[in-house]
Design an enzyme around this catalytic site. Structure first.
Site, PDB file in Angstrom:
ATOM      1  CB  ILE A 383      -1.685  59.257 123.788  1.00 15.38           C
ATOM      2  CG1 ILE A 383      -0.317  58.790 124.304  1.00 15.38           C
ATOM      3  CG2 ILE A 383      -1.631  60.717 123.349  1.00 15.38           C
ATOM      4  CD1 ILE A 383       0.804  58.837 123.295  1.00 15.38           C
ATOM      5  CG  ASP A 402      -9.718  52.658 119.871  1.00 13.43           C
ATOM      6  OD1 ASP A 402      -8.816  53.304 120.422  1.00 13.43           O
ATOM      7  OD2 ASP A 402      -9.554  51.459 119.496  1.00 13.43           O
ATOM      8  CG  ASP A 485       6.410  64.937 117.735  1.00 13.94           C
ATOM      9  OD1 ASP A 485       7.382  65.717 117.703  1.00 13.94           O
ATOM     10  OD2 ASP A 485       6.311  64.009 118.561  1.00 13.94           O
ATOM     11  CD  GLU A 490      10.264  60.059 113.051  1.00 10.89           C
ATOM     12  OE1 GLU A 490      11.030  59.735 113.983  1.00 10.89           O
ATOM     13  OE2 GLU A 490       9.029  60.137 113.174  1.00 10.89           O
ATOM     14  CG  HIS A 513       9.463  60.885 117.131  1.00  8.63           C
ATOM     15  ND1 HIS A 513       9.419  59.788 116.331  1.00  8.63           N
ATOM     16  CD2 HIS A 513       8.682  60.570 118.205  1.00  8.63           C
ATOM     17  CE1 HIS A 513       8.668  58.844 116.889  1.00  8.63           C
ATOM     18  NE2 HIS A 513       8.209  59.312 118.039  1.00  8.63           N
ATOM     19  CB  ILE A 514      10.477  66.326 120.897  1.00  8.05           C
ATOM     20  CG1 ILE A 514       9.924  67.422 119.976  1.00  8.05           C
ATOM     21  CG2 ILE A 514      11.950  66.184 120.604  1.00  8.05           C
ATOM     22  CD1 ILE A 514       9.055  68.396 120.621  1.00  8.05           C
ATOM     23  N   GLY A 515       7.353  64.474 121.054  1.00  6.10           N
ATOM     24  CA  GLY A 515       6.091  64.494 121.805  1.00  6.10           C
ATOM     25  C   GLY A 515       6.271  63.946 123.211  1.00  6.10           C
ATOM     26  N   GLY A 516       7.004  62.871 123.316  1.00  6.24           N
ATOM     27  CA  GLY A 516       7.158  62.234 124.624  1.00  6.24           C
ATOM     28  C   GLY A 516       8.477  62.573 125.288  1.00  6.24           C
TER      29      GLY A 516
HETATM   30  N1  LIG Z   1       5.274  61.647 119.407  1.00  4.90           N
HETATM   31  C1  LIG Z   1       5.832  60.954 120.346  1.00  4.90           C
HETATM   32  O1  LIG Z   1       6.899  61.262 120.815  1.00  4.90           O
HETATM   33  C2  LIG Z   1       5.102  59.766 120.871  1.00  4.90           C
HETATM   34  C3  LIG Z   1       5.271  59.400 122.191  1.00  4.90           C
HETATM   35  C4  LIG Z   1       4.525  58.322 122.676  1.00  4.90           C
HETATM   36  C5  LIG Z   1       3.684  57.619 121.841  1.00  4.90           C
HETATM   37  N2  LIG Z   1       3.567  57.973 120.557  1.00  4.90           N
HETATM   38  C6  LIG Z   1       2.679  57.247 119.637  1.00  4.90           C
HETATM   39  O2  LIG Z   1       1.333  57.591 119.951  1.00  4.90           O
HETATM   40  C7  LIG Z   1       0.466  56.534 119.569  1.00  4.90           C
HETATM   41  C8  LIG Z   1      -0.533  56.233 120.662  1.00  4.90           C
HETATM   42  O3  LIG Z   1       0.144  55.793 121.823  1.00  4.90           O
HETATM   43  P1  LIG Z   1      -0.689  55.141 123.034  1.00  4.90           P
HETATM   44  O4  LIG Z   1       0.243  54.964 124.163  1.00  4.90           O
HETATM   45  O5  LIG Z   1      -1.920  55.896 123.274  1.00  4.90           O
HETATM   46  O6  LIG Z   1      -1.045  53.729 122.373  1.00  4.90           O
HETATM   47  P2  LIG Z   1      -2.227  52.760 122.734  1.00  4.90           P
HETATM   48  O7  LIG Z   1      -1.855  51.441 122.195  1.00  4.90           O
HETATM   49  O8  LIG Z   1      -2.581  52.877 124.180  1.00  4.90           O
HETATM   50  O9  LIG Z   1      -3.459  53.337 121.897  1.00  4.90           O
HETATM   51  C9  LIG Z   1      -3.613  53.184 120.530  1.00  4.90           C
HETATM   52  C10 LIG Z   1      -5.109  53.082 120.279  1.00  4.90           C
HETATM   53  O10 LIG Z   1      -5.331  53.198 118.882  1.00  4.90           O
HETATM   54  C11 LIG Z   1      -6.362  52.291 118.532  1.00  4.90           C
HETATM   55  N3  LIG Z   1      -6.266  52.054 117.104  1.00  4.90           N
HETATM   56  C12 LIG Z   1      -5.332  51.358 116.416  1.00  4.90           C
HETATM   57  N4  LIG Z   1      -5.571  51.427 115.104  1.00  4.90           N
HETATM   58  C13 LIG Z   1      -6.694  52.180 114.945  1.00  4.90           C
HETATM   59  C14 LIG Z   1      -7.428  52.611 113.834  1.00  4.90           C
HETATM   60  N5  LIG Z   1      -7.057  52.288 112.616  1.00  4.90           N
HETATM   61  N6  LIG Z   1      -8.504  53.369 114.057  1.00  4.90           N
HETATM   62  C15 LIG Z   1      -8.902  53.708 115.304  1.00  4.90           C
HETATM   63  N7  LIG Z   1      -8.233  53.328 116.406  1.00  4.90           N
HETATM   64  C16 LIG Z   1      -7.146  52.575 116.226  1.00  4.90           C
HETATM   65  C17 LIG Z   1      -6.085  51.086 119.390  1.00  4.90           C
HETATM   66  O11 LIG Z   1      -7.207  50.251 119.509  1.00  4.90           O
HETATM   67  C18 LIG Z   1      -5.702  51.759 120.709  1.00  4.90           C
HETATM   68  O12 LIG Z   1      -6.825  51.972 121.526  1.00  4.90           O
HETATM   69  C19 LIG Z   1       1.367  55.372 119.194  1.00  4.90           C
HETATM   70  O13 LIG Z   1       1.473  55.308 117.800  1.00  4.90           O
HETATM   71  C20 LIG Z   1       2.711  55.744 119.778  1.00  4.90           C
HETATM   72  O14 LIG Z   1       3.763  55.184 119.045  1.00  4.90           O
HETATM   73  C21 LIG Z   1       4.244  59.039 120.047  1.00  4.90           C
END
Ligand SMILES: NC(=O)c1ccc[n+]([C@@H]2O[C@H](COP(=O)([O-])OP(=O)(O)OC[C@H]3O[C@@H](n4cnc5c(N)ncnc54)[C@H](O)[C@@H]3O)[C@@H](O)[C@H]2O)c1
Length: 630
Positions: A383, A402, A485, A490, A513-516
């Protein structure tokens, strides 16, 4: 001597996936401004007829009136129906050919479109019993042949009486009129066919349910296109998973049960007993206890991103492969984040709320463009990196941090520490994963480092932010605007109140929690996860499994594939190969991958082999699961 068996098959929503008259309406009413309304009425009439709630003749007359169809619409209709033959019917084409003397289509549809479809499957024209249209001089369809019993109420019963079949009669159909044949004592068995529609009134009466044609053939010991174990694979889909997943599993011939809600641990322990594939979203917990009841489970699909709800270790110990959809909703989250950055910089929500109260508050104070602003992305995964690309294309200057080395996209600049990012960014957006160590990643110390007037977004996980501290910073005005979100706690469902410190604060966008949660993302998830699972079941491929060692395998060509999952202890590969060597088996290809706990070995062998070998491979110590693909 065994009785002759006759198979009475319905056409609409059984042989084909659709109701032909609904489709005809879609064609004949093209361009009519009232089309949607009329089609709705036709569908309602069809359904009430199918559930036995209305007089059939009147219903048919009314539907034909509404359709205003003409002979010229029939060719396009036939073309369309040819593409909509039920998947399990298509699969079992051979059965229809081989049993053509005993298969009768009995339908209250019309021969004009039924005949060209079913005869392609080898069904004999003289075995088609259906209505026929009556036309006027211009070819308009103005009615039906009233002498045909199939246009009457209980017409199918009369037709069966007239046929006077001497033998066992099996009826397969989705409608109430099909059930009535059995009720009238004219059939030995009625199978409610649910591959395309499930009608409650019919299911309430049916003694037998056939979720697919394969199941019907299996239950009656008839030759079928797909292998027995495949057909017996049963799938349980919970939590309102998008129907695309149902379609994909059904098109493989699997039995699929769908439950719209989640299940608690005890309910799931009970329901999972005969399930081979489980599909869940984030609410259902697949615990060790549940897995102990899951005797047949092969794979679990998390139809979401996170897999915290699954005890992955226990899954592995029991040989259950887990899959998720790591980036099916990435784009949806990113689009929402972009929209929110703009809305927050313009204080749109507050202004809009005031307008709804009749207040006109025109001013440019604290309203900014996003162009040229520094966006700091924390977590540059799927993301975060996608947001980087979109934000940059809108003129933002992107910085990211990261914990692992990531490919820099476009002109994005890497920060060497979180502190560096926090102190330079105008907008901070969190996209880290939910690992436990990320709890309160952004707390008092981190908020203190941020610039005055910063915009702050969290669409990642709730526990990552110390929310009371965020609320203080919003109240003090240090943070100009924020969106959240996700929350540390929740509500479990839409009836539970949402309680959080951010409620009621100005320039804060709160979303549940509707981001996705978009239609596109739901569809993407519902095709991604089943495809991974089907690939695993059909080829042994574990690519993108979240717990199994990942192996990407070539297709299985004229070989048997032995799939062996074992505890990761030394010497198992040697033992497998000893067994194979002892039996003079020719190995065509072998693939091994291990992780800390298990080893996964795939061996392709040529066709001739001693069956004893299977027993010996299964008996190797530390084997968790063994299966063979043909
Ligand atoms: N709001 C929503 O509806 C929704 C939908 C999809 C995903 N998400 C959430 O979004 C987040 C990201 O999803 P993604 O698919 O990109 O995941 P991803 O695993 O591809 O990316 C997460 C990144 O965060 C990095 N990371 C972890 N801890 C860290 C820290 N303390 N400091 C810096 N970097 C750190 C990891 O190395 C990784 O590159 C997840 O928490 C996921 O649950 C939310």
């Amino acid at each position: 001597m065994e009785n002759i068996k006759y198979f009475i098959i319905d056409f609409d929503s059984t042989f084909t996936q659709v109701e032909a008259l609904d489709e005809l309406g879609d064609i004949s009413l093209d361009g009519d401004p009232q089309k949607d309304k009329i089609l709705k009425e036709i569908v309602e009439l069809t359904n009430s007829g199918m559930e036995g709630k209305a007089s059939f003749t009147q219903n048919l007359t009314r539907r034909l009136e509404l359709l205003r169809a003409n002979k010229r619409h029939l060719l396009p209709l036939i073309g369309r129906l040819k593409t909509k033959v039920s998947e399990s019917v298509k699969r079992n084409r051979e059965f229809f050919k081989d049993f053509s003397d005993n298969i009768l289509i009995v339908s209250s549809g019309f021969k004009e479109f039924i005949t060209p479809i079913v005869t392609e499957f080898g069904i004999k024209e003289e075995n088609i019993y259906a209505n026929t249209f009556v036309y006027d001089e211009q070819g308009n369809i103005i009615g039906f042949d009233k002498n045909n019993v199939l246009c009457l109420d209980k017409g199918k019963i009369q037709q069966l009486k007239a046929l006077n079949l001497k033998g066992d009669v099996y009826v397969i159909g989705d409608g109430y009129t099909d059930y009535e044949i059995k009720e009238a004592g004219l059939a030995n068995k009625f199978y409610a066919f649910t591959e395309n529609v499930e009608r409650d009134a019919v299911l309430a009466k049916a003694e037998h349910v056939a979720p697919s044609f394969d199941e019907f053939l299996y239950q009656n010991n008839l030759p079928m296109a797909i292998s027995y174990p495949k057909n017996r694979i049963s799938v349980l889909l919970l939590e309102n998973i998008h129907p695309e997943a149902l379609r994909l599993f059904k098109s493989e011939g699997y039995k699929v049960e769908v439950i719209s809600s989640g299940l608690d641990e005890d309910e799931l322990c009970e329901r999972i007993k005969n399930v081979s594939i489980l599909g869940i979203r984030s609410k259902t917990q697949l615990t060790k206890k549940v897995l102990e009841s899951a005797n047949k489970l092969i794979a679990v699909g998390a139809f979401c991103i996170g897999t915290n709800q699954i005890d992955l270790k226990s899954c592995l110990q029991r040989g259950v492969a887990a899959f998720n959809a790591p980036y099916s909703n990435t784009r949806s989250v990113v689009e929402l984040a972009i929209g929110q950055i703009i809305m927050l910089y313009r204080n749109t929500i507050e202004k809009s709320n005031k307008m709804h109260q009749g207040k006109w508050d025109k001013s440019a104070k604290n309203s900014y463009e996003i162009r040229g602003k520094k966006l700091g992305i924390v977590g540059y995964g799927n993301i975060g990196s996608q947001l980087s690309v979109l934000a940059e294309s809108m003129g933002m200057e992107v910085y990211y941090y990261d914990i692992v080395e990531k490919l820099q996209l476009g002109n994005a600049k890497k920060c060497s520490s979180l502190n560096e990012l926090l102190s330079l960014a105008d907008v901070i957006s969190l996209h880290v994963d939910g690992r436990a160590s990320n709890k309160n990643l952004i707390g008092k110390k981190e908020f203190d480092l941020m610039k005055e007037g910063v915009i702050f977004l969290n669409l990642s996980r709730g526990h990552v932010v110390d929310v009371p501290v965020l609320a203080e910073n919003l109240k003090s005005g240090k943070i100009l605007g924020a969106s959240a979100d996700v929350f540390p706690y929740e509500p479990k469902n839409n009836n539970e109140e949402f309680i959080n410190e951010l409620r009621g604060l100005p320039n804060v966008i709160l979303t549940p929690h509707i981001g996705g949660s978009t239609e596109e993302a739901q569809f993407n998830i519902a095709s991604f996860v089943p495809n991974r699972i089907l690939d695993y079941i059909n080829t042994g491929n574990t690519f993108q499994s979240v717990n199994f060692p990942n192996i990407q395998l070539p297709e299985l060509n004229n070989a048997h594939r032995l799939i062996h999952l074992h505890e990761n202890v030394p010497g198992i590969l040697a033992q497998i190969n000893n067994v194979l060597a002892k039996h003079n088996i020719n190995i065509l290809g072998q693939y091994l991958k291990t992780n800390e706990t298990v080893g996964y070995v795939i061996t392709d062998i040529n066709k001739e082999y001693d069956k004893q070998v299977i027993q010996e491979l299964k008996a190797i110590n530390n084997t968790i699961k063994f299966r063979i693909l043909y």
